[in-house]
Scaffold this active site. Structure first.
Site, mmCIF file in Angstrom:
data_model
loop_
_atom_site.group_PDB
_atom_site.id
_atom_site.type_symbol
_atom_site.label_atom_id
_atom_site.label_comp_id
_atom_site.label_asym_id
_atom_site.label_seq_id
_atom_site.Cartn_x
_atom_site.Cartn_y
_atom_site.Cartn_z
ATOM 1 C CB SER A 167 -0.954 -0.032 1.205
ATOM 2 O OG SER A 167 -2.008 0.879 1.043
ATOM 3 N NE ARG A 186 -8.066 1.325 11.177
ATOM 4 C CZ ARG A 186 -6.986 0.800 10.602
ATOM 5 N NH1 ARG A 186 -6.439 1.410 9.563
ATOM 6 N NH2 ARG A 186 -6.439 -0.298 11.051
ATOM 7 C CG ASP A 208 -6.132 -3.866 -3.656
ATOM 8 O OD1 ASP A 208 -6.977 -3.000 -3.354
ATOM 9 O OD2 ASP A 208 -4.905 -3.689 -3.514
ATOM 10 C CG HIS A 264 -5.602 -2.344 0.004
ATOM 11 N ND1 HIS A 264 -4.730 -2.170 -1.047
ATOM 12 C CD2 HIS A 264 -5.120 -1.593 1.028
ATOM 13 C CE1 HIS A 264 -3.772 -1.331 -0.676
ATOM 14 N NE2 HIS A 264 -3.982 -0.968 0.572
ATOM 15 C CG ASP A 265 -6.159 -4.614 5.122
ATOM 16 O OD1 ASP A 265 -5.329 -3.798 4.677
ATOM 17 O OD2 ASP A 265 -6.830 -4.415 6.146
#
Lengths: 385, 385
Positions: A162, A231, A326, A359-360
């Site tokens: 990222s 967040r 992602d 993405h994670d």
């Protein structure tokens, strides 16, 4: 690829925590914006042993919400380990039995490195929004200063996911002589309009919280509500639609029936509440503003005729990894980077990994990333250049 | 499909604006939650002429942020027209020369129909969060009351996009004898975890705004900051990644160089600021909470063995339309509805339209939706049942 990292091949090592002043008081360290900043302190962590010839350094760059504590623990009896402990340690993908690993908190951060929550020595008060805007380039030049102070000329690899991948790109461009290889995971050379939009809304959540007070909140209450919302927005973008559906679906937290009230009741709501609440315990709202802005700004090709031209100085070998799930930094953005590297006749390997996580995934799935990364690092070390 | 609606086939008609008390004071109107609410007033709008046999009624259901003002203008000299004016009017897809169009503001809304911002006659104060939770089913039963009062037994079609489509589904299930056809556009029979997550974060943005005050803000300042953030989050989900990239990319608002400051400078940021600021002028934060909650809750199959079973009562002909670029309610969710209708041997037409716009395509692209909808309505009217 399906296995989520749980078991790790060996015990958890001790990480060495340190901090260093890399820009002295009174020194004029110029940022990309033209502003000056000093002093600058960097919080960093090391694992493993530096070889006599200093040829075994791997620099890990963290993402938006990360910090220097990449792996291991600081005390033998500590329960918590670093954020990438599955990947970094004895016998792991980044093998601390062989490599000397360095990870530092980014400039503008809130975990030990100078940032908006730091004391401005000129005023004796915290910077707040008087802290200068920082860029990915500034972050990298501060890391380079840290390596200077540690007597390290060159790294075998710089690796990051990222925003960490953006730093890896920037390292390869700005310090071509110092970078043996650049490993860019789930990243991009520039944010899309949608990614900028998500960052902008996160910033809006913070700055529209009346407790933000123009960033001057350190002596009063922090804008925790706004930061938690920022967040939560981020977390939605870090997971894929399908992984959220599989993990939570429309399940209720505990009750079997709808409450007809406004407390969080779907499991996915409780999850987001938890992520928001956990985050505000360790993160500073102003740092969130500065770091997301640095991400928005990053675009090494902006002043060039092409991305290939921007990447031309690089002498590194490259490994680029993307994930099918992602949607924040989709494969097409990694491909754009790879294509530009190929145009510039760079040595580049590219892998798109299938993953439902989104993405994670680089933080959540051990294999096959571990095998790919360790194999790549080994091949670079073996001198297959 | 490519042409964005600009020219409309004929002049802009006058819309008739009205409101009606559909639940009298003292009457006990029971909501799905078991709570009672009275009185209930509905703000609505009509266009066209009701036929002598009352067989030409089209009921339009609006989406989360819509209202009763679907088309036309209220005064000849008014500049603004309703939110679906391109589709609804003389000679348009929903032809007000032939059909009598009704659109009402939903229960829980803030545009004339009873909602959390209304005065609770029992206390003399605005409801705020003491307003009962409402559902899509409640919204539809209130609309049915309105039709009762207007002496309308049956509608030729009920049509809606997004949350409007949910109401169309609910109409067909709850009032099978009253619905000739149901037209469900860019919608779903139930939100995914990701959609619930986006709604939950929007609600969090509002409730974490200290000006929200537990919903009791009507005499003080409203939680405009939080509501604007909620709207911004929504707007990102209404557009596709590619349409945002095409429309804004990384363009700066006006300057050629980065400002190195924190004012909105990317064009996409300015766009979101504008959307947020415009929205808070016309929308109430508490209504946003109640309406998004109604969307989260909607799941007609929850108490059934299957969606097909839930849809079994319907006697309507169905048209389901999805858009390729819609990642909020993707085509797979429309297909799930269509498959369930097919299992139940219902008459259903399904079209997936190619569109770069994303979820909001039904508001932005005139063709081919107009041709498809008008053709479908015509075929229903021609009695091809």
């Amino acid at each position: 690829m399906r296995r989520v990292a749980q078991e790790t091949p060996a015990g958890v090592p001790l990480a060495q925590r340190a901090s260093m002043q890399v820009v002295e008081p009174g020194e004029r360290f110029e940022l990309e914006s033209g502003a000056h900043l000093s002093p600058i302190t960097v919080a960093y962590e090391t694992l493993g042993e530096l070889s006599r010839t200093k040829d075994n350094v791997i620099l890990i760059a963290h993402a938006l919400s990360g910090d220097a504590h990449v792996a291991g623990r600081y005390r033998p009896d500590e329960a918590a380990v670093g954020w990438w402990d599955d990947f970094v340690g004895p016998g792991r993908a980044i093998d601390t039995d062989r490599y000397f690993v360095i990870c530092s908190n980014v400039l503008g951060g809130c975990r030990g490195t100078t940032g908006p929550g730091s004391i401005n020595v000129a005023t004796g008060r915290r910077y707040g929004m008087s802290f200068p805007t920082v860029t990915i380039g500034d972050m990298v030049r501060v890391q380079a200063r840290l390596l200077d102070r540690l007597g390290i000329d060159r790294v075998a690899a710089v690796i990051g996911g990222s925003m960490g991948g953006m730093q890896a790109i920037e390292w390869a461009i700005s310090f071509p002589e110092r970078v043996g290889s650049a490993i860019v995971i789930a990243s991009t050379s520039r944010l899309s309009a949608q990614s900028i939009a998500f960052n902008a809304v996160g910033r809006n959540a913070i700055t529209s919280d009346p407790r933000w007070c123009g960033g001057d909140y350190y002596d009063n209450g922090e804008p925790l509500g706004g930061l938690a919302v920022a967040r939560m927005i981020g977390h939605i973008t870090y997971l894929s639609d399908s992984s959220m559906q599989e993990k939570f679906g429309r399940a209720l937290r505990e009750a079997e029936k709808l409450s007809y009230g406004f407390d969080s009741e779907f499991a996915v709501e409780t999850y987001l509440d938890y992520q928001g609440a956990k985050f505000v315990e360790r993160f500073d709202g102003n740092s969130y503003l500065y770091i997301t802005k640095a991400m928005d700004y990053y675009d090494p090709a902006a002043e060039c005729s092409s991305l290939a031209e921007a990447l031309a100085p690089s002498k590194a070998r490259w490994l680029v990894v993307s994930y099918t799930g992602d949607w924040l930094f989709p494969t097409a953005q990694s491909r754009e980077l790879v294509d530009a590297l190929l145009v510039g006749r760079k040595r580049v390997s590219f892998v798109e990994l299938e993953s439902a996580y989104g993405h994670d995934a680089f933080l959540l799935e051990y294999e096959p990333l571990a095998t790919i990364v360790s194999g790549f690092i080994q091949s670079v070390r073996d001198g297959k250049k």
